[in-house]
Each structure stands twice: as structure tokens, then as C-alpha cells.
Design an enzyme around this catalytic site. Sequence first.
Site, PDB file in Angstrom:
ATOM      1  N   ARG A 153      53.529   3.344  35.495  1.00 17.91           N
ATOM      2  CA  ARG A 153      53.401   2.271  34.499  1.00 17.91           C
ATOM      3  C   ARG A 153      53.509   2.742  33.058  1.00 17.91           C
ATOM      4  NH1 ARG A 153      51.478   0.605  38.385  1.00 17.91           N
ATOM      5  NH2 ARG A 153      50.279   2.493  38.387  1.00 17.91           N
ATOM      6  N   THR A 154      52.706   3.748  32.723  1.00 21.51           N
ATOM      7  CA  THR A 154      52.660   4.165  31.323  1.00 21.51           C
ATOM      8  C   THR A 154      54.023   4.658  30.868  1.00 21.51           C
ATOM      9  OG1 THR A 154      50.366   4.771  31.643  1.00 21.51           O
ATOM     10  CG2 THR A 154      51.425   5.623  29.677  1.00 21.51           C
ATOM     11  N   ARG A 213      51.631  12.586  28.477  1.00 18.65           N
ATOM     12  CA  ARG A 213      50.503  12.545  29.413  1.00 18.65           C
ATOM     13  C   ARG A 213      50.309  13.964  29.916  1.00 18.65           C
ATOM     14  NH1 ARG A 213      49.063   8.596  34.217  1.00 18.65           N
ATOM     15  NH2 ARG A 213      48.628   7.390  32.342  1.00 18.65           N
ATOM     16  N   LYS A 269      57.508  28.047  33.870  1.00 21.41           N
ATOM     17  CA  LYS A 269      57.610  29.473  33.520  1.00 21.41           C
ATOM     18  C   LYS A 269      56.457  29.908  32.628  1.00 21.41           C
ATOM     19  CE  LYS A 269      62.590  28.818  33.626  1.00 21.41           C
ATOM     20  NZ  LYS A 269      63.461  28.123  32.666  1.00 21.41           N
TER      21      LYS A 269
END
Lengths: 305, 151
Positions: A53-54, A103, A82
Amino acid sequence: MTFENRDIISIRDLSKNEILHVLKTAKKIERKPNPNLLKGEVMASLFFEPSTRTRLSFESAMRRLGGEVIGFAEPGTTSLKKGETLWDTIKMAERYADVIVMRHPVEGAARLAAEAAGVPIINGGDGANQHPTQTLLDLYTIQKAKGKIERLKIGFLGDLKYGRTVHSLAIALSHFNTALYFISPEALKMPDSYLEELDSKGIQYYEETDLLKVSKKLDILYATRIQKERFPDPLEYKKYAGVYKLNRSILPHIKPSLKIMHPLPRVDEIHPELDDTKHALYFEQAGNGVPVRQALLSLVLGRVK
Amino acid sequence: MNKKMLKISAINEGTVIDHISTINTFKVAEFLNLKEGEDVVTVGMNFESKKLGKKGVIKIGGRFLTKNEVNKIALIAPEANINIIKDYGVKEKFKVEIPDVIKGIIKCANTNCITNKESVRTKFYVLCKDPLKLRCHYCERVVGKEEIGLV
Ligand SMILES: Nc1ncnc2c1ncn2[C@@H]1O[C@H](COP(=O)(O)OP(=O)(O)O)[C@@H](O)[C@H]1O
Ligand SMILES: [Zn+2]
């Protein structure tokens, strides 16, 4: 009040007037969208942890206003694998974009990114900590459905211990004159630190384990998912999941005007048989993510005052 | 304190930390990392004090504390007093004070905080000094005195 070039990291950074300004801007954009408002702007969408959603609503928000989107949806596809530090990733990304939405699974990551970046950072969720754009769209949804935020009785249901959407929304609502009802099993109660924060602001709240004892009073019922990821022990999860399942049997115990919200995705907290009742507000709530995120992007990019 | 004791531990210049509650005295000493042989150090315990009942005193010859060290002592023993000794006399005297913002000297108790994952200087806002309550600038977790660790 100025939003240009500001970071949106925590709901605690926003005053009541600033919150209301974001909501007002979202309303204007929703009524009269300008498809060229963000033309020439590039948003980096950095999802170090997957989200549907976000991420989709931010990308949709940007594109519908004429902006461009770059980024990644999972850390697996980047140099993070890495071992690149967050600091270095942000230092790189800020050179490619005018605004960064991120996020991250670690708490405080967005605040650190904001210190690294010269361009605005919008926090799309940092671990169990904050998710301010969700909170703003929740407030927008309440305001749109009820015509006001003040003088409402708002219930929170389910996992109030780990649910960051509940924590942030409760803090945001502490700017308004509302009464809050925290309905949860004993083990998933609202943490003391949040209750103390509400106490210090003189907010009225009640704690309850039995939904039916308070359901009739409520104007809004905010249901939450009991997140499996948060439980180290699967048996514990089983014990609590679905303790407060909402279905048609709740109907005699609520006001006709009650609206049910949920940050989604739901598992089985709300039965689909409630979806076509006038109480269901959760899909509209998800849709409100777009105008609210459009407002935030336009404000921090300085395209709207 | 009687004359005899003062004589034994009198210092020319350095620092005297006094009015420390007995339980905190060793914690402060341990934090200052007072090793034998380095500075002239006396750790005294169980002196009678009107305010604290029994109190502790730490005397460090030839060493003045940095602001950071004083702030850490404030977190460990908020009741302590610091005396700066010069020329065998008390030149300056002040009570330690917990600052409103604490930078760098404590670790966040939240293991999933970014400050415990990347090399970031910690920062805490003091919400309450007694009982001590801090909010992490990064993860926003509220921690109490029992949970904080000094770095
Ligand atoms: N020259 C010195 N060497 C070591 N300790 C000293 C010296 N002068 C004072 N002190 C100690 O420093 C502390 C503060 O001294 P003072 O101001 O005289 O006493 P108080 O604060 O108890 O009235 C006392 O614990 C005292 O024993
Ligand atoms: Zn922290």
C-alpha cells in the site's frame, strides 16, 4: 509555517496547525487535481522492507501529479546486500532525486537518513516506530467521514502493544478534543509510555478488554492486525490472533453511524460480510493515501504553500 | 570528615566528588576507571551526611573532569557534588546536573535502534530527571534509568 524542504519523519514533529494544513491541502488536491503540479520532480522510493500500500500509493501520488519515480521495492536488488551503510545509500540517492520516500525495518533509520540528506525525506515506516503518512491519512479519513475530528469517541481494537499505527494516531489525536478507548487483551495493551504521554496532555482515555462494553458509544472503531512477525512464539500468536473478530454479530451493539477503519492488510479481524455495510471505511481509508501523500509531496517540494 | 582523614587524602590539585550516595559511589568510581597507580585516588564510603544518611567521597589527585564525564556522573549519581581543588583548597564547587539533551554518552536500550546498527552518535531528550526518563532522538523509544547503558 513552512513545509518546503522539510522532512516528515514522525507525527511528533508536526503541530496541530501543521497537521490541519496537510489535511486542508489534501482536500484541495483531491477536489481539483493538477496533473502537472509535480512535473520535473523526481521521487526516490527506497523500500528496504517490502510494502504494498504505502509504496504503491506514494508512486501513484507522484505519477498522477506529473512527477517521476525511481527506486527499489526490496533491499535484495541493491548494493545493501553488499553491506553498504544506510548513510551512504542516502548520500547517493539524494543526488538522483528531489525527494526521498523510504521504508526501513530499523527504528530511527528515517531520522538518520534525514540527517544525511539535503533533500526532504518522507518516512514510510521505520520498524515498530513511526509511519506518519499513515497517521495523516487516518486523520484525513476521520475528518472526511465525520466532518470533524473534535468531540469524537474513537476506539482502538486488537494489538495495541505493537501496532505502530495505533501509537501514532493516538499521539496525533492528542491535539484534538477526543475520547480514546483502548480495547485489547491484557497482554497487548497500549504501552505505558504512550499512556503517560496522553496523561501529560490531559487526554481522556479508557482501557477495556471487552469490546461490547464500550462499542455502543463509539463513533470510530479502528481495528488492527495482530502481526505474526512480532511474536517470537507461534503459539502466542495463535492465542491472540482473531480474539476480536468483527462480523455481523457486532451490528446490534454499535451506533448506526459508527465507521470501522483498518490500516490493512486484514487477516481475519474484519469479516468480508461487513464490507458492503455503511460501517466499512477501510477501503476508502486506503484510497485516501493518495491525496494525503500528494499533499505531502507537493508541500515539501515547495510546489504548494 | 575529621582532620586526620583529610590529611591522609589531601590533594594539591584535582577533583573531589562528594555527597554521593553509598550505593552509587562504586558505580561512579568504576565509570571513572580509577586504576591504582595512575592518579592519586581515594574512595571513601559511609561518611555520615545529614542529607543522605551515609555518603561516599571520591578524590582524584591531578585530574579535572571533562564536561562529558560530569554529565555521565549526573546520570549515575544525580545527587553528587563536584569540587575542583587547586592549591590544596576548594576553588570551585557545583552540583552535577542532568542536561536536557544528552549526546553520545549513553547507548539506546532498543536493540533494533539504528544507533545500535550503524555508527551513529546517540542523542536523547530528557523527559523527566527524577525518575530519569529519556526519549531516543532516533527510535523515539522511552527508556528509564535501569535500561540505559553508558558508552
Ligand atoms: N585539598 C584537599 N584535598 C582533598 N580533599 C579536599 C581538599 N579540600 C577539600 N576537600 C574535600 O572536598 C569536599 C568539599 O570541601 P568543603 O567545601 O571544604 O566541604 P563541604 O562541602 O563538606 O562543606 C570535602 O569532601 C573535603 O573533604
Ligand atoms: Zn534508539
